[in-house]
Design a protein around this motif. Structure first.
Motif, PDB file in Angstrom:
ATOM      1  N   GLU A 117     -18.541  42.876  73.252  1.00 22.29           N
ATOM      2  CA  GLU A 117     -17.979  41.594  72.828  1.00 22.29           C
ATOM      3  C   GLU A 117     -18.219  40.586  73.941  1.00 22.29           C
ATOM      4  OE1 GLU A 117     -14.028  40.835  70.506  1.00 22.29           O
ATOM      5  OE2 GLU A 117     -13.561  40.838  72.663  1.00 22.29           O
ATOM      6  N   ILE A 118     -18.969  39.527  73.638  1.00 19.21           N
ATOM      7  CA  ILE A 118     -19.301  38.482  74.610  1.00 19.21           C
ATOM      8  C   ILE A 118     -18.559  37.219  74.207  1.00 19.21           C
ATOM      9  CG2 ILE A 118     -21.154  37.206  75.728  1.00 19.21           C
ATOM     10  CD1 ILE A 118     -23.059  39.443  74.882  1.00 19.21           C
ATOM     11  N   LEU A 119     -17.605  36.813  75.031  1.00 16.34           N
ATOM     12  CA  LEU A 119     -16.750  35.676  74.735  1.00 16.34           C
ATOM     13  C   LEU A 119     -17.476  34.363  75.040  1.00 16.34           C
ATOM     14  CD1 LEU A 119     -13.451  37.116  76.253  1.00 16.34           C
ATOM     15  CD2 LEU A 119     -14.240  37.207  73.879  1.00 16.34           C
ATOM     16  N   PRO A 120     -16.951  33.235  74.550  1.00 16.77           N
ATOM     17  CA  PRO A 120     -17.612  31.946  74.817  1.00 16.77           C
ATOM     18  C   PRO A 120     -17.753  31.619  76.297  1.00 16.77           C
ATOM     19  CG  PRO A 120     -16.052  31.724  73.006  1.00 16.77           C
ATOM     20  CD  PRO A 120     -15.852  33.093  73.562  1.00 16.77           C
ATOM     21  N   ASP A 121     -16.825  32.098  77.159  1.00 15.14           N
ATOM     22  CA  ASP A 121     -16.940  31.818  78.591  1.00 15.14           C
ATOM     23  C   ASP A 121     -17.843  32.825  79.305  1.00 15.14           C
ATOM     24  OD1 ASP A 121     -15.407  34.082  78.495  1.00 15.14           O
ATOM     25  OD2 ASP A 121     -13.775  33.317  79.754  1.00 15.14           O
ATOM     26  N   GLY A 122     -18.494  33.718  78.554  1.00 13.50           N
ATOM     27  CA  GLY A 122     -19.381  34.710  79.149  1.00 13.50           C
ATOM     28  C   GLY A 122     -18.732  36.031  79.469  1.00 13.50           C
ATOM     29  N   GLY A 123     -17.407  36.140  79.318  1.00 12.86           N
ATOM     30  CA  GLY A 123     -16.734  37.403  79.570  1.00 12.86           C
ATOM     31  C   GLY A 123     -17.226  38.492  78.620  1.00 12.86           C
ATOM     32  N   HIS A 171     -24.763  26.691  78.583  1.00 10.24           N
ATOM     33  CA  HIS A 171     -24.621  25.884  79.796  1.00 10.24           C
ATOM     34  C   HIS A 171     -23.137  25.809  80.125  1.00 10.24           C
ATOM     35  CE1 HIS A 171     -28.828  24.752  79.615  1.00 10.24           C
ATOM     36  NE2 HIS A 171     -28.659  24.462  78.341  1.00 10.24           N
ATOM     37  N   GLY A 172     -22.694  26.727  80.983  1.00 14.35           N
ATOM     38  CA  GLY A 172     -21.286  26.771  81.356  1.00 14.35           C
ATOM     39  C   GLY A 172     -21.109  26.470  82.820  1.00 14.35           C
ATOM     40  N   GLU A 173     -19.870  26.350  83.227  1.00 14.61           N
ATOM     41  CA  GLU A 173     -19.531  26.084  84.608  1.00 14.61           C
ATOM     42  C   GLU A 173     -19.121  27.379  85.283  1.00 14.61           C
ATOM     43  OE1 GLU A 173     -16.492  23.199  84.628  1.00 14.61           O
ATOM     44  OE2 GLU A 173     -17.761  21.591  83.846  1.00 14.61           O
ATOM     45  N   GLY A 174     -19.008  27.335  86.592  1.00 15.22           N
ATOM     46  CA  GLY A 174     -18.601  28.505  87.345  1.00 15.22           C
ATOM     47  C   GLY A 174     -19.681  28.911  88.296  1.00 15.22           C
ATOM     48  N   THR A 175     -19.295  29.363  89.466  1.00 14.87           N
ATOM     49  CA  THR A 175     -20.260  29.769  90.473  1.00 14.87           C
ATOM     50  C   THR A 175     -20.773  31.146  90.163  1.00 14.87           C
ATOM     51  OG1 THR A 175     -18.505  30.697  91.842  1.00 14.87           O
ATOM     52  CG2 THR A 175     -19.074  28.385  92.197  1.00 14.87           C
ATOM     53  N   ARG A 176     -22.025  31.366  90.458  1.00 17.31           N
ATOM     54  CA  ARG A 176     -22.633  32.654  90.202  1.00 17.31           C
ATOM     55  C   ARG A 176     -22.039  33.727  91.102  1.00 17.31           C
ATOM     56  NH1 ARG A 176     -27.140  34.764  87.877  1.00 17.31           N
ATOM     57  NH2 ARG A 176     -27.683  32.721  87.075  1.00 17.31           N
ATOM     58  N   SER A 177     -21.772  33.390  92.366  1.00 15.66           N
ATOM     59  CA  SER A 177     -21.288  34.413  93.282  1.00 15.66           C
ATOM     60  C   SER A 177     -19.902  34.909  92.880  1.00 15.66           C
ATOM     61  CB  SER A 177     -21.259  33.870  94.712  1.00 15.66           C
ATOM     62  OG  SER A 177     -20.406  32.720  94.783  1.00 15.66           O
ATOM     63  N   GLY A 178     -19.004  33.985  92.532  1.00 12.04           N
ATOM     64  CA  GLY A 178     -17.661  34.403  92.163  1.00 12.04           C
ATOM     65  C   GLY A 178     -17.645  35.221  90.900  1.00 12.04           C
ATOM     66  N   ALA A 179     -18.416  34.810  89.902  1.00 16.26           N
ATOM     67  CA  ALA A 179     -18.450  35.568  88.663  1.00 16.26           C
ATOM     68  C   ALA A 179     -19.129  36.911  88.856  1.00 16.26           C
ATOM     69  CB  ALA A 179     -19.170  34.760  87.585  1.00 16.26           C
ATOM     70  N   ARG A 180     -20.125  36.961  89.723  1.00 16.33           N
ATOM     71  CA  ARG A 180     -20.806  38.225  89.941  1.00 16.33           C
ATOM     72  C   ARG A 180     -19.905  39.239  90.615  1.00 16.33           C
ATOM     73  NH1 ARG A 180     -23.026  39.175  86.963  1.00 16.33           N
ATOM     74  NH2 ARG A 180     -24.606  37.584  87.027  1.00 16.33           N
ATOM     75  N   GLN A 181     -19.022  38.780  91.506  1.00 17.10           N
ATOM     76  CA  GLN A 181     -18.068  39.696  92.107  1.00 17.10           C
ATOM     77  C   GLN A 181     -17.136  40.269  91.053  1.00 17.10           C
ATOM     78  OE1 GLN A 181     -17.946  40.857  95.148  1.00 17.10           O
ATOM     79  NE2 GLN A 181     -19.740  39.676  95.773  1.00 17.10           N
ATOM     80  N   GLY A 197     -16.977  42.071  83.409  1.00 16.88           N
ATOM     81  CA  GLY A 197     -17.307  40.847  84.122  1.00 16.88           C
ATOM     82  C   GLY A 197     -17.801  39.763  83.189  1.00 16.88           C
ATOM     83  N   ARG A 198     -18.665  38.906  83.718  1.00 15.27           N
ATOM     84  CA  ARG A 198     -19.185  37.782  82.946  1.00 15.27           C
ATOM     85  C   ARG A 198     -20.699  37.822  82.885  1.00 15.27           C
ATOM     86  NH1 ARG A 198     -17.346  32.173  84.951  1.00 15.27           N
ATOM     87  NH2 ARG A 198     -18.514  31.615  83.073  1.00 15.27           N
ATOM     88  N   LEU A 199     -21.199  37.379  81.744  1.00 11.84           N
ATOM     89  CA  LEU A 199     -22.637  37.210  81.561  1.00 11.84           C
ATOM     90  C   LEU A 199     -22.947  35.733  81.845  1.00 11.84           C
ATOM     91  CD1 LEU A 199     -25.274  38.683  80.633  1.00 11.84           C
ATOM     92  CD2 LEU A 199     -24.801  37.769  78.349  1.00 11.84           C
ATOM     93  N   LEU A 200     -23.519  35.459  83.021  1.00  4.73           N
ATOM     94  CA  LEU A 200     -23.765  34.085  83.431  1.00  4.73           C
ATOM     95  C   LEU A 200     -24.993  33.511  82.740  1.00  4.73           C
ATOM     96  CD1 LEU A 200     -23.100  34.391  87.260  1.00  4.73           C
ATOM     97  CD2 LEU A 200     -21.526  33.684  85.457  1.00  4.73           C
ATOM     98  N   PRO A 201     -25.112  32.192  82.669  1.00  6.95           N
ATOM     99  CA  PRO A 201     -26.316  31.592  82.099  1.00  6.95           C
ATOM    100  C   PRO A 201     -27.567  32.084  82.816  1.00  6.95           C
ATOM    101  CG  PRO A 201     -24.616  29.935  82.353  1.00  6.95           C
ATOM    102  CD  PRO A 201     -24.099  31.163  83.019  1.00  6.95           C
ATOM    103  N   GLY A 202     -28.545  32.533  82.050  1.00  3.44           N
ATOM    104  CA  GLY A 202     -29.781  33.090  82.599  1.00  3.44           C
ATOM    105  C   GLY A 202     -29.778  34.595  82.718  1.00  3.44           C
ATOM    106  N   ASP A 203     -28.590  35.226  82.689  1.00  8.53           N
ATOM    107  CA  ASP A 203     -28.519  36.691  82.742  1.00  8.53           C
ATOM    108  C   ASP A 203     -28.754  37.274  81.355  1.00  8.53           C
ATOM    109  OD1 ASP A 203     -28.001  36.399  85.382  1.00  8.53           O
ATOM    110  OD2 ASP A 203     -25.886  36.975  85.279  1.00  8.53           O
ATOM    111  N   ALA A 204     -29.156  38.531  81.329  1.00  9.17           N
ATOM    112  CA  ALA A 204     -29.455  39.194  80.059  1.00  9.17           C
ATOM    113  C   ALA A 204     -28.896  40.604  80.073  1.00  9.17           C
ATOM    114  CB  ALA A 204     -30.959  39.224  79.796  1.00  9.17           C
ATOM    115  N   LEU A 205     -28.553  41.085  78.903  1.00  7.13           N
ATOM    116  CA  LEU A 205     -28.124  42.462  78.697  1.00  7.13           C
ATOM    117  C   LEU A 205     -29.184  43.179  77.872  1.00  7.13           C
ATOM    118  CD1 LEU A 205     -24.329  42.018  77.838  1.00  7.13           C
ATOM    119  CD2 LEU A 205     -25.307  42.940  79.947  1.00  7.13           C
ATOM    120  N   VAL A 206     -29.526  44.401  78.286  1.00  2.00           N
ATOM    121  CA  VAL A 206     -30.496  45.219  77.568  1.00  2.00           C
ATOM    122  C   VAL A 206     -29.779  46.453  77.046  1.00  2.00           C
ATOM    123  CG1 VAL A 206     -32.676  46.464  77.688  1.00  2.00           C
ATOM    124  CG2 VAL A 206     -32.354  44.393  79.049  1.00  2.00           C
TER     125      VAL A 206
END
Length: 370
Positions: free
Chosen positions: A213-219, A341-351, A265-274
């Motif tokens: 389940e991928i939420l609108p905020d990328g969760g 196109h969402g907001e949020g830093t990549r480093s914080g979401a990646r952690q 975690g979050r799926l950030l813009p540009g990331d992909a799931l396989v």
């Protein structure tokens, strides 16, 4: 029996009406052969030349009949294949290019060259609860596996929209499996007549399922029943999305009372799931070496542009090169790339996306190939 009124024209049944044009050529050839035999003087002449001519005529008529039958069979075969492809596409249909801001692409490679689908299944749909995706692998091959896959997919396509929680979707899939077992038992009431191999296959019928389940905020949240965890393509790396132990496959044991979803975690813009089935990782070359799926995905992540379709092309090209032909098991791949196109830093979401120490130990399935 329905009788027509006196004087009314009789209606030809549709099945017979469809066969009338196909009987025209054989009837004409047969009539020609009978007319030649009865009216032509050469047919009754015992001279060698007359016999040769008669034989040539009969051979020509017989050849025409064989050619007509062959063309008719080929037309029926092409019509049957078109019907089968339509049914297969309805069951395992490709996802749309975009699913609520996610670029999507999928492919299925059947181990049977005569079949386009098997026991592998996938789907991705946009719902009011977020984008929900499923990938699964039914134990076994053949028509029984296809029927089980159809039951699971049909249940998911309804439950994904109806159930507010991902756990409710999984329980609907479990009930679909239970109905499938009951229908199978009712269709074969004489269990004693089944062979030992058939009884063992029925008793061991199960399906591995991964729900995302991928939420609108990328969760991202997940429930996993015995399926390989997907890979996360971020930057130029391919990493397992999570390393939690999965639940048993559906059909082996009843689901536990509590079904807590696994936060991924979050799926950030540009990331992909396989998402993939185990046929991709377990494909072997002539030397018995497994296919290095993780390394190939890392290579695909470094390509520019790294679209879902380009990822699939890279994996399939390397897989067929590795196995030197069709794989021994079905392979299914589903790629979802976040193009929102969402907001949020990549480093914080990646952690937040990395598994915490409180999560269960990694499974052997997620170890990188040798």
């Amino acid at each position: 029996m329905i009788r027509s009124k006196p004087g009314a024209p009789r209606r030809v049944p549709p099945r017979l009406r469809s066969r009338v044009p196909g009987l025209a050529v054989p009837t004409a050839l047969g009539a020609t052969a009978v007319a030649y035999r009865m009216t032509c003087p050469l047919a009754h002449d015992d001279a060698l030349a007359a016999r040769l001519i008669s034989s040539a005529v009969m051979c020509a008529l017989g050849t025409g009949l064989v050619v007509h039958a062959r063309h008719r069979l080929l037309r029926e075969l092409r019509r049957s294949r078109r019907t089968a492809e339509t049914a297969q596409n309805a069951l395992l249909r490709p996802p749309p290019p975009r699913v609520d801001g996610l670029a999507a692409a999928a492919v299925h490679l059947s181990a049977d060259p005569e079949a386009r689908i098997g026991g592998d299944l996938y789907e991705a749909v946009a719902t009011e609860h977020g984008v929900r995706a499923v990938i699964g692998d039914v134990r076994g091959h053949g028509l029984a596996a296809v029927e089980t896959a159809a039951a699971v997919l049909g249940s998911f396509r309804e439950a994904a929209h109806d159930e507010a929680e991902l756990a409710g979707v999984l329980r609907r899939l479990e009930r679909a499996m239970a109905r499938r077992r009951r229908e199978r038992d009712l269709a074969a009431p004489d269990a004693a007549a089944a062979s030992t191999a058939q009884q063992a296959a029925f008793a061991e019928e199960f399906v591995t399922v991964l729900l995302l389940e991928i939420l609108p905020d990328g969760g991202v949240r997940a429930l996993n029943c015995g399926h390989p965890w997907p890979y996360l393509l971020t930057g130029a790396r391919a990493e397992p999305l999570v390393r939690a132990d999965p639940l048993p496959p559906l059909g082996m044991f009843p689901l536990p009372p509590g079904l807590p979803t696994v936060p991924c975690g979050r799926l950030l813009p540009g990331d992909a799931l396989v998402l993939y089935t185990d046929g991709a990782e377990e494909a072997r070359d002539a030397g018995g070496r497994f296919f290095p799926l993780r390394d190939v995905l890392g290579e695909a992540a470094r390509t520019t542009p790294s679209t879902p379709r380009s990822v699939l092309c890279t994996v399939l090209t390397e897989l067929l090169r590795h196995t030197a032909g069709p794989p021994k098991d079905d392979v299914a791949l589903l790629v979802l790339r976040n193009e929102r196109h969402g907001e949020g830093t990549r480093s914080g979401a990646r952690q937040a996306a990395r598994p915490s120490a409180a999560q269960p130990h990694p499974t052997d399935r997620l170890q990188s190939p040798a």
